[in-house]
Design an enzyme around this catalytic site. Structure first.
Site, PDB file in Angstrom:
ATOM      1  N   LYS A   1       0.756  -1.342   0.051  1.00 23.94           N
ATOM      2  CA  LYS A   1       0.162  -0.073  -0.018  1.00 23.94           C
ATOM      3  C   LYS A   1       0.969   1.349  -0.095  1.00 23.94           C
ATOM      4  CE  LYS A   1      -1.770   2.705   2.929  1.00 23.94           C
ATOM      5  NZ  LYS A   1      -1.384   3.833   2.176  1.00 23.94           N
TER       6      LYS A   1
ATOM      7  N   CYS B   1      14.521  10.374   5.273  1.00 29.84           N
ATOM      8  CA  CYS B   1      14.496  10.279   6.721  1.00 29.84           C
ATOM      9  C   CYS B   1      15.845  10.500   7.341  1.00 29.84           C
ATOM     10  CB  CYS B   1      14.291   8.666   6.969  1.00 29.84           C
ATOM     11  SG  CYS B   1      15.043   7.527   5.847  1.00 29.84           S
TER      12      CYS B   1
ATOM     13  N   GLU C   1      10.248   1.534   9.942  1.00 37.91           N
ATOM     14  CA  GLU C   1      11.294   2.405   9.633  1.00 37.91           C
ATOM     15  C   GLU C   1      10.841   3.913   9.855  1.00 37.91           C
ATOM     16  OE1 GLU C   1      14.438   1.717   8.877  1.00 37.91           O
ATOM     17  OE2 GLU C   1      14.457  -0.426   8.546  1.00 37.91           O
TER      18      GLU C   1
ATOM     19  N   GLU D   1      11.444  17.097  13.270  1.00 37.23           N
ATOM     20  CA  GLU D   1      12.022  16.650  12.003  1.00 37.23           C
ATOM     21  C   GLU D   1      11.307  17.555  11.190  1.00 37.23           C
ATOM     22  OE1 GLU D   1      10.237  12.831  10.356  1.00 37.23           O
ATOM     23  OE2 GLU D   1      12.224  12.386   9.319  1.00 37.23           O
TER      24      GLU D   1
HETATM   25  P1  NAD Z   1       2.832   8.799   7.269  1.00 39.88           P
HETATM   26  O1  NAD Z   1       3.288   7.954   8.527  1.00 39.88           O
HETATM   27  O2  NAD Z   1       2.006   9.807   7.342  1.00 39.88           O
HETATM   28  O3  NAD Z   1       2.665   7.587   6.022  1.00 39.88           O
HETATM   29  C1  NAD Z   1       3.173   6.529   5.671  1.00 39.88           C
HETATM   30  C2  NAD Z   1       2.316   5.571   5.183  1.00 39.88           C
HETATM   31  O4  NAD Z   1       1.342   5.126   6.314  1.00 39.88           O
HETATM   32  C3  NAD Z   1       1.479   5.918   4.229  1.00 39.88           C
HETATM   33  O5  NAD Z   1       1.292   4.868   3.229  1.00 39.88           O
HETATM   34  C4  NAD Z   1       0.051   6.333   4.794  1.00 39.88           C
HETATM   35  O6  NAD Z   1      -1.130   6.001   3.848  1.00 39.88           O
HETATM   36  C5  NAD Z   1       0.183   5.059   5.800  1.00 39.88           C
HETATM   37  N1  NAD Z   1      -0.765   5.386   6.899  1.00 39.88           N
HETATM   38  C6  NAD Z   1      -1.432   6.147   7.419  1.00 39.88           C
HETATM   39  N2  NAD Z   1      -2.249   5.860   8.424  1.00 39.88           N
HETATM   40  C7  NAD Z   1      -2.054   4.552   8.813  1.00 39.88           C
HETATM   41  C8  NAD Z   1      -2.416   3.795   9.834  1.00 39.88           C
HETATM   42  N3  NAD Z   1      -3.391   3.964  10.727  1.00 39.88           N
HETATM   43  N4  NAD Z   1      -2.129   2.580   9.794  1.00 39.88           N
HETATM   44  C9  NAD Z   1      -1.079   1.900   8.856  1.00 39.88           C
HETATM   45  N5  NAD Z   1      -0.764   2.875   7.754  1.00 39.88           N
HETATM   46  C10 NAD Z   1      -1.218   4.200   7.786  1.00 39.88           C
HETATM   47  O7  NAD Z   1       4.373   9.350   6.632  1.00 39.88           O
HETATM   48  P2  NAD Z   1       4.824  10.079   5.534  1.00 39.88           P
HETATM   49  O8  NAD Z   1       4.492  11.321   5.845  1.00 39.88           O
HETATM   50  O9  NAD Z   1       4.082   9.254   4.161  1.00 39.88           O
HETATM   51  O10 NAD Z   1       6.404   9.893   5.366  1.00 39.88           O
HETATM   52  C11 NAD Z   1       7.092  10.753   5.919  1.00 39.88           C
HETATM   53  C12 NAD Z   1       7.843  10.155   7.347  1.00 39.88           C
HETATM   54  O11 NAD Z   1       8.482   8.921   6.980  1.00 39.88           O
HETATM   55  C13 NAD Z   1       8.861  10.837   7.748  1.00 39.88           C
HETATM   56  O12 NAD Z   1       8.895  10.867   9.157  1.00 39.88           O
HETATM   57  C14 NAD Z   1      10.365  10.262   7.515  1.00 39.88           C
HETATM   58  O13 NAD Z   1      11.355  10.481   8.299  1.00 39.88           O
HETATM   59  C15 NAD Z   1       9.665   8.704   7.529  1.00 39.88           C
HETATM   60  N6  NAD Z   1      10.692   7.846   6.717  1.00 39.88           N
HETATM   61  C16 NAD Z   1      11.369   7.165   7.133  1.00 39.88           C
HETATM   62  C17 NAD Z   1      12.223   6.088   6.593  1.00 39.88           C
HETATM   63  C18 NAD Z   1      13.131   5.069   7.266  1.00 39.88           C
HETATM   64  O14 NAD Z   1      13.619   4.257   6.453  1.00 39.88           O
HETATM   65  N7  NAD Z   1      13.465   5.120   8.706  1.00 39.88           N
HETATM   66  C19 NAD Z   1      12.191   6.444   5.239  1.00 39.88           C
HETATM   67  C20 NAD Z   1      11.695   7.259   4.353  1.00 39.88           C
HETATM   68  C21 NAD Z   1      10.717   8.163   5.466  1.00 39.88           C
END
Ligand code: NAD
Length: 472
Positions: free
Chosen positions: A169, A276, A242, A372
């Site tokens: 997803k 990230c 992650e 962040e």
């Molecule tokens: P987000 O947490 O808003 O969304 C990530 C995913 O989770 C999306 O697909 C979203 O639709 C889904 N989601 C939303 N609500 C959910 C729920 N209740 N249950 C399950 N899934 C759900 O994150 P974002 O804004 O898309 O991404 C940015 C963040 O990701 C930043 O904090 C960044 O640091 C982090 N990130 C981490 C890594 C890593 O490897 N550690 C890599 C890239 C990004």
């Protein structure tokens, strides 16, 4: 864009329950329609993956790995198409999009080479104990919008090689490249092994809470990661998280400030800071602080901030309006507290553009330092004492990555050892490699991806402990 995107469920290309707009962040306007799943389609996708699991798990690993390598080949053959769609939906400049796509090809190829061999734990003749690793079942892979192609591969590769099936997803603002990957998987794999569904942030909880999902592989924000962990608790599902980071760069006093400022700039501004493990705060010795800040500002002013599809663009837009508003708010606050040397104002044009911005003279408790930012706005902080700056770098709930910059490699490495994160790079940044484990400390993650230990996360130990029956 006049193109029909489809979900992938049980080997079928599905129109979805409805559609929604996908916005090009460089224009702020919708450019494509994405099919959207509903709860029933989530259930169908999980059922298809569950049904496909026994056959896939029983397929010899050499065959599974060969198919993963074929996905890599197909991706490479369509790299240009993937890269331009990635730029359109995500915003990054085309050369960076191509880099992500080719990185994805190499990542899949690396996973196709990896194996987990049975491990003999004891062999006394009479007693043989062997640890096998068996696949878990259905994996739910949930990805964010900053690297929508490669972050899927970090999950798809190990899940398939180890014999799991998967429901992917993507994030709602960057779903299209994942749907394109679905087209490739549909041609190459048995039905149900890979399924792709899209949502508008409303179906993640159904997927992670689904009783037939054995593992959730999640990349995203720490806030959502906590919800994923809570949802997984009910079924004691395996989870890898992650999550976010607030990586510090510590510059030591033996470096050439101009040389290192250039590297720190690259680590902070690539992908418009939406990484990230981007450098999110830089700590610089007092004696070189002015020179370092000025060099960062010079580089920021040189940036070509524009639509990523235009040749010569070095920094694209923020990926979505919400992130744009969040970074703008942090920037406004930082302007009141510190000194902006370059950038500082969103561009007055459609789309979500914030130019590379360098802010100096902030206190450690400024939100731009503590939170962040996930955007092209870098706070640069001064330090006098190395132990104190290590304490300041570690004074956060985050623990993803970090960098240390020093001419004396031994000394820089000693400082790196004291940084409380999953990875610390010395004199380099973003050196992520499919063969090297990547995992966050503290609230930046749980479990991890990549490397042999990343492969293990898609399996469970299965211990066979045998003795011969004594003579009757
Ligand atoms: P987000 O947490 O808003 O969304 C990530 C995913 O989770 C999306 O697909 C979203 O639709 C889904 N989601 C939303 N609500 C959910 C729920 N209740 N249950 C399950 N899934 C759900 O994150 P974002 O804004 O898309 O991404 C940015 C963040 O990701 C930043 O904090 C960044 O640091 C982090 N990130 C981490 C890594 C890593 O490897 N550690 C890599 C890239 C990004």
């Amino acid at each position: 864009m006049n193109r029909d995107f489809r979900l992938l469920i049980d080997g079928e290309a599905i129109a979805g329950a409805s559609t929604f707009d996908v916005v090009n962040p460089a224009t702020g306007a919708a450019f494509a329609q994405c099919p959207k799943a509903d709860a029933a389609l989530v259930d169908r996708a999980v059922a298809a993956a569950k049904h496909a699991f026994p056959g896939w798990a029983a397929t010899p690993i050499e065959e599974r790995a060969a198919l993963v390598a074929k996905i890599a080949d197909a991706l490479e053959a369509r790299a240009g198409e993937f890269a331009s769609l990635l730029t359109a939906e995500q915003g990054k400049p085309l050369d960076q999009a191509m880099y992500e796509v080719m990185g994805s090809v190499f990542t899949l190829r690396a996973f196709a080479e990896m194996r987990i061999e049975p491990k003999t734990l004891r062999d006394t003749g009479g007693n043989v104990v062997i640890e096998h690793r068996t696949p878990l079942g259905v994996v739910a892979a949930i990805t964010p919008w900053n690297f929508p192609v490669i972050l899927v591969m970090n999950k798809l590769g190990p899940a398939l090689v180890t014999g799991n099936t998967i429901v992917i997803k993507p994030a709602p603002t960057t779903p299209l490249t994942t749907l394109l990957l679905g087209e490739i998987c549909r041609e190459l794999l048995p039905p149900g092994v890979v399924n792709v569904i899209c949502d508008q942030n409303d179906l993640g909880a159904r997927l992670t809470g689904h009783p037939d999902v054995a593992k959730v592989a999640f990349t995203g924000s720490t806030a959502t990661g906590k919800k994923v962990m809570a949802a997984a608790a009910e079924g004691v599902k395996r989870v890898t998280l992650e999550l976010g980071g607030n990586d510090a760069a510590i510059v030591l006093d033996d470096v050439n400030p101009r040389q290192v400022a250039q590297k720190v700039y690259g680590g902070a501004m690539a992908n418009a800071g939406q990484i990230c493990v981007a450098i999110k705060r830089a700590y610089v010795p007092e004696a070189m602080y002015d020179e370092f800040c000025d060099e960062l500002a010079r580089l920021a002013k040189e940036a070509v901030v524009d639509d990523g599809s235009k040749q010569g663009t070095t920094v694209g837009p923020l990926q979505n309006r919400m992130q744009f508003e969040k970074v703008k708010a942090l920037l406004e606050d930082a302007k009141a507290r510190g000194t902006v040397l370059a950038g500082g104002e969103p561009l007055d044009r459609p789309g979500y553009f914030i130019p590379p911005t360098i802010v100096r003279d902030l206190d450690d408790d400024a939100p731009l330092v503590r939170e962040e930012q996930f955007g092209p706005v870098l706070p640069v902080l001064k330090y006098a004492d190395i132990d104190d700056v290590i304490r300041r770098a570690n004074d956060t709930d985050m623990g993803l990555g970090g960098t240390v910059w020093g001419k004396d490699l031994t000394r820089a490495t000693e400082v790196a050892k004291k940084i409380d994160t999953g990875t610390v790079w010395v004199n380099q940044y973003l050196a992520i490699d499919a063969n090297i484990p990547f995992r966050g400390a503290k609230q930046s993650g749980l479990g991890g991806e990549l490397g042999e230990s990343g492969l293990h996360e898609y399996t469970q130990p299965h211990i066979i402990n045998a003795v011969a029956l004594e003579e009757a």
